[in-house]
Each structure stands twice: as structure tokens, then as C-alpha cells.
Design a protein around this motif. Structure first.
Motif: not given
Length: 219
Positions: A154-158, A179-185, A190-195, A215-219
Motif C-alpha cells: 500500500l505504501d508504494k501504491l500511495c 492489511i493492518s501492517d500495510e496501513l501502518e506502514e 498518506l499524510k504527505k500526499y493528503r490522503g 478506500i482512500i480519499k485525497r483531500v
């Protein structure tokens, strides 16, 4: 093609005013798409899923788990690492107003998709590239929705997807059950790209499989 399995699943997913039913023409397109994938699969490795039942569940129904989260009306969708065309092509068949772009790093898969969608008279754009190169190839280009099914962590995809989203756009990452580890990673990315993670949806796929849509939203 197991139209009965797809039809039953769609009926069970009706929510509110969302119409998840398909027309006869759409089922015919799905059936033809499956036939073309399996025909080409004899010569190149597109999928290990070949039985009618598995194809219906693990390719078509799996792709359709994204339907309830798609915007209403017309919108642009980029499918990263599309492979044999999943989930992008089934979504385009179900939602004809999608402006679809298919991305894959393997030229022969893109060539296959160009030929196949041409035969199905389905319009789409095609990009032969690695996801991490998209920022250079598409400067200033933004999509309403980006999808990725079991492509990378997920980190790479984001890092690849979020900069290419319109503000308010959605990144729909399709994952396995844990997916708990991937969300944490991915928290810093996510913060950097406003997700922001709007929802994590666990979807049963038959009796033994369970997939996750982040489901990730870009703000």
C-alpha cells in the motif's frame, strides 16, 4: 461464463438507489472478454484462473466489489498494474460512462488489451509504463478514481497513485484479508500526499475467500 453467479451476486448487493444490474449486452461483453483472455492465455501468462466458476468469482465479481464506491455520472479511472484488464475492463463494461485508462509495465499485456478492447468496441486509453514513472509521464494529469488490485504494498501504491488524483478523488486499493501492517506502514505517505482512509471494507468472496477494499480519499 457463469452469468448466474454474477447475476445473483449483483442482486445481493443492491443498496439504496444504486442499480448494480447488467444488461444482456453487458453480459455478452463479459463472456466475450473471458473467452479472449483464456484464448490468449494459451500463449502468454495472463491468469491462473481458468474455470468458469473461478473466473466469475475471482475476476468479475471481485472487480465488481468496487461498483458501490464509484462516483455517479461520468468520471475518469486509471487502473494501475491492470494485467489482463482487472478490475478496469469489467468496471468499464458495467459503467459505460467511465473514461478508462489501463496501465501495465509489460508491453505484450498492453498490446493484448488494445486488441481485445478493439474487438469488443470498448474505448480506453493505454499506458505502457511502471507505476512509479507516472509522475514524469503524466505531469499535471489527474484522475477521479484510481484502482489497483494486488499490485504492490500500500505504501508504494500511495506514492504512485495519490499525486495523480484530483482533490476529492478516490484511490481504491484491492487487497487480501490482512492489511493492518500495510496501513501502518503507509501512514506517513498518506499524510504527505493528503490522503485519508475513508473506509476499509471486507468483502466475502465465496465460502473461503475474503478480500479487502481500502478506500482512500485525497483531500
Amino acid at each position: 461464463m457463469r452469468e448466474d453467479l454474477i447475476r445473483d451476486w449483483l442482486k445481493n448487493q443492491q443498496t439504496g438507489k444504486r442499480n448494480l444490474s447488467l444488461t444482456k449486452k453487458q453480459y455478452q461483453q463479459l463472456s466475450r472478454f473471458q473467452a479472449l483472455v483464456l484464448e490468449k492465455n494459451r500463449k502468454m501468462n495472463l491468469t491462473s484462473i481458468t474455470s468458469d466458476e473461478d473466473f466469475a468469482v475471482k475476476h468479475f465479481i471481485d472487480s465488481f466489489t468496487l461498483l458501490p464506491f464509484l462516483p455517479r455520472g461520468a468520471f475518469s479511472l486509471l487502473d494501475i498494474g491492470t494485467g489482463a484488464g482487472f478490475p478496469g475492463v469489467p468496471l468499464k463494461i458495467a459503467r459505460t460512462n467511465i473514461k478508462l485508462t489501463l496501465l501495465d509495465s509489460l508491453r505484450k499485456r498492453i498490446t493484448f488489451l488494445q486488441e481485445t478492447l478493439g474487438a469488443l468496441e470498448i474505448k480506453a486509453d493505454f499506458i505502457h509504463a511502471r507505476a512509479e514513472d507516472l509522475h514524469r509521464l503524466l505531469p499535471g494529469f489527474e484522475f477521479d478514481v484510481i484502482t489497483a488490485r494486488a499490485v504492490a504494498r500500500l505504501d508504494k501504491l500511495c506514492k504512485c497513485a495519490l499525486p495523480l488524483l484530483e482533490p476529492g478523488g478516490l484511490f481504491l486499493a484491492m487487497k487480501g484479508p490482512d492489511i493492518s501492517d500495510e496501513l501502518e506502514e503507509a501512514a506517513d505517505t498518506l499524510k504527505k500526499y493528503r490522503g485519508t482512509v475513508r473506509e476499509v471494507v471486507y468483502t466475502p468472496m465465496g465460502d473461503t475467500l475474503r478480500h479487502t477494499v481500502i478506500i482512500i480519499k485525497r483531500v
